[in-house]
Design a protein around this motif. Sequence first.
Motif, mmCIF file in Angstrom:
data_model
loop_
_atom_site.group_PDB
_atom_site.id
_atom_site.type_symbol
_atom_site.label_atom_id
_atom_site.label_comp_id
_atom_site.label_asym_id
_atom_site.label_seq_id
_atom_site.Cartn_x
_atom_site.Cartn_y
_atom_site.Cartn_z
ATOM 1 N N ASN A 288 -0.046 29.416 49.930
ATOM 2 C CA ASN A 288 0.592 29.309 51.259
ATOM 3 C C ASN A 288 0.053 28.160 52.085
ATOM 4 O O ASN A 288 0.657 27.789 53.100
ATOM 5 C CB ASN A 288 0.427 30.612 52.031
ATOM 6 C CG ASN A 288 1.235 31.747 51.429
ATOM 7 O OD1 ASN A 288 2.229 31.498 50.739
ATOM 8 N ND2 ASN A 288 0.824 32.984 51.676
ATOM 9 N N LYS B 239 9.013 27.815 48.424
ATOM 10 C CA LYS B 239 8.468 28.256 49.713
ATOM 11 C C LYS B 239 8.710 27.179 50.760
ATOM 12 O O LYS B 239 8.470 25.997 50.512
ATOM 13 C CB LYS B 239 6.976 28.527 49.601
ATOM 14 C CG LYS B 239 6.635 29.789 48.818
ATOM 15 C CD LYS B 239 5.165 30.141 48.981
ATOM 16 C CE LYS B 239 4.872 31.492 48.319
ATOM 17 N NZ LYS B 239 3.498 31.935 48.580
ATOM 18 N N SER C 272 9.738 32.793 51.256
ATOM 19 C CA SER C 272 9.465 32.604 49.825
ATOM 20 C C SER C 272 10.546 33.298 49.006
ATOM 21 O O SER C 272 10.788 34.503 49.179
ATOM 22 C CB SER C 272 8.084 33.174 49.466
ATOM 23 O OG SER C 272 7.853 33.062 48.079
ATOM 24 N N ILE D 264 6.504 32.059 56.904
ATOM 25 C CA ILE D 264 6.776 31.527 55.559
ATOM 26 C C ILE D 264 7.947 32.280 54.960
ATOM 27 O O ILE D 264 8.002 33.518 55.033
ATOM 28 C CB ILE D 264 5.550 31.685 54.647
ATOM 29 C CG1 ILE D 264 4.333 30.935 55.211
ATOM 30 C CG2 ILE D 264 5.870 31.209 53.226
ATOM 31 C CD1 ILE D 264 3.044 31.252 54.493
ATOM 32 N N ARG E 271 2.277 33.696 59.823
ATOM 33 C CA ARG E 271 1.261 32.713 59.494
ATOM 34 C C ARG E 271 0.052 33.352 58.822
ATOM 35 O O ARG E 271 -0.655 32.711 58.065
ATOM 36 C CB ARG E 271 0.802 31.985 60.759
ATOM 37 C CG ARG E 271 1.820 30.987 61.306
ATOM 38 C CD ARG E 271 1.215 30.212 62.479
ATOM 39 N NE ARG E 271 0.037 29.448 62.077
ATOM 40 C CZ ARG E 271 0.054 28.226 61.551
ATOM 41 N NH1 ARG E 271 1.224 27.621 61.349
ATOM 42 N NH2 ARG E 271 -1.069 27.622 61.216
ATOM 43 N N GLY F 179 0.255 35.590 56.626
ATOM 44 C CA GLY F 179 0.641 36.031 55.300
ATOM 45 C C GLY F 179 1.044 37.482 55.217
ATOM 46 O O GLY F 179 1.138 38.041 54.115
#
Length: 535
Positions: A111, A135, A150, A148, A89, A91
């Motif tokens: 994001n 994403k 991607s 995430i 979360r 990144g």
Amino acid sequence: MRLQTKLILLICTLLFSVLTVAAAVVEYMVTSMMEDQIGTRALKVAETVAEIPEIREAFKLPEPSSVIQPLAEHIREKTGALYLVIGNREGIRYSHPVPERVGKEMVGGDNGPVLEGKSIISKAEGSMGPSLRGKVPVRAENGDVIGIASVGFLLDDINRWDDGYQRQLVLISLAALGIAMAGAVMIARGVRRSIHGLEPEEIGTLYMEKKAILESIREAILAVDRNGLITLANQQTMRILGLPDDTELIGKPIREIVPKSRLLTVIRTGQSEFDVEMMMNGQEVVANRVPVFNRQNEVIGAVVSFRSKSEVYRLAEELSQVKRFAEGLRAQTHEYSNKLYVISGLIQLESYQEAVEMISKETNVHQNFIQFIMREIPDPVIGGLLIGKYNRAQELKIQFEIDPETSFKDVPGRIERELLVTIIGNLTDNAMEALLDDAAAEKKVTLFLSDYGEDLMIECEDNGPGIPDEWAENIFRKGVSSKEGEHRGIGLALVKHAVDRLGGRILHEPSGEGGTVFSVVIPKRVEEPKKGEGT
């Protein structure tokens, strides 16, 4: 610049513009389609990765990258993606194609929506350059977003793929342009052939010249196409048809203007018709109909020219009058020359009394004849004609008499004198010609004119051989004559035409002396005859 060159440049420029626009549209559509397909592909791969249980469980480990990095690289290599990055979360990357970048912060700045639970496709500047990526959020078992996933493809790679399509599109466009140029040349040459190699300015000049020529001629001209639609008509046509000068005939069916037209028959048969006599709008006309052929010898239309028959007869009568006047003058000159020679001889012989008597006799005869003409036939045109015929008869040694009961004073003014001259002159000429080859000792022509009652009467009698039975019924037809030689059979046809125009009738019968009597009766009041139409 010539028309052919203009057409080639115009067609090629137009096609080039169309092909350029079409190529741009196709290129845009291909690029958009490829981006949509690759974006969707990236998103599907990212969704599949986010659903892998091992990756979800790895987020609970102290070192998630030890499990996620090998799995992500394996999937990336299988799918052909440029990169497959998984982060938490905050990144922080747990996987990256470049191992040294694992543990560092993800770049791109897009994001936010993913952390809110949305799946997106975006273009952004990542650590490996501008890319198109999908994403998706990585969720825990309870549905909370814990990371995430991607998946990205470089835009440069997409552009390289697009370049291949562009090269194919350019080649296709060039080929189409080449074909179009060849077609433009063929079209331009075809147009040039169809207009006989003329330039637009020359065509415009010819059109104006043709229009001036059509309006300058005395004949009416009317043309139709193969469907019977009028394509050309001059002002003389309007006048003969009795239409206003501003009537628009072009494009109208010929049967709508002239119901009994034979032009469609000429188009169907392809046969010309010349010197056809007919009635049109109450006028007698002489028509000539000719089909129009194309280069393949196919009938594509027809043209009719027609002229008032009265004009033709008027011209013929004018020529006849000139001829009669010339003959009268020649006869008078010849006759008086002979008599002057006689008088001269008598004087030389000192026969003065005989010379005086001869002069007195000739003077009395002419004076009496002229006085009779002036008294009973006061019209100078008719009177001059009869004096000329008298002189002509003297030369031909024919006794020409006018009946003493003749009276031609009450001739209505509306009766054309030219028509009366045609009738009297041609009947007299015909009677004299009938006597030329006759062996009779005394050749005589008698003329009687009467204006008594409601009719004018004209009788011309000769003592010649008469009319053969085989010619009796057709004697008034043009070209029919019992006399040999060219240019015969015209005089009586002119007489018949003039009598018909005056609403009269003409008869002939044997005379008491073996010759022929022609009788003409002309009503002083003439009703207009009913007439038909046709071209």
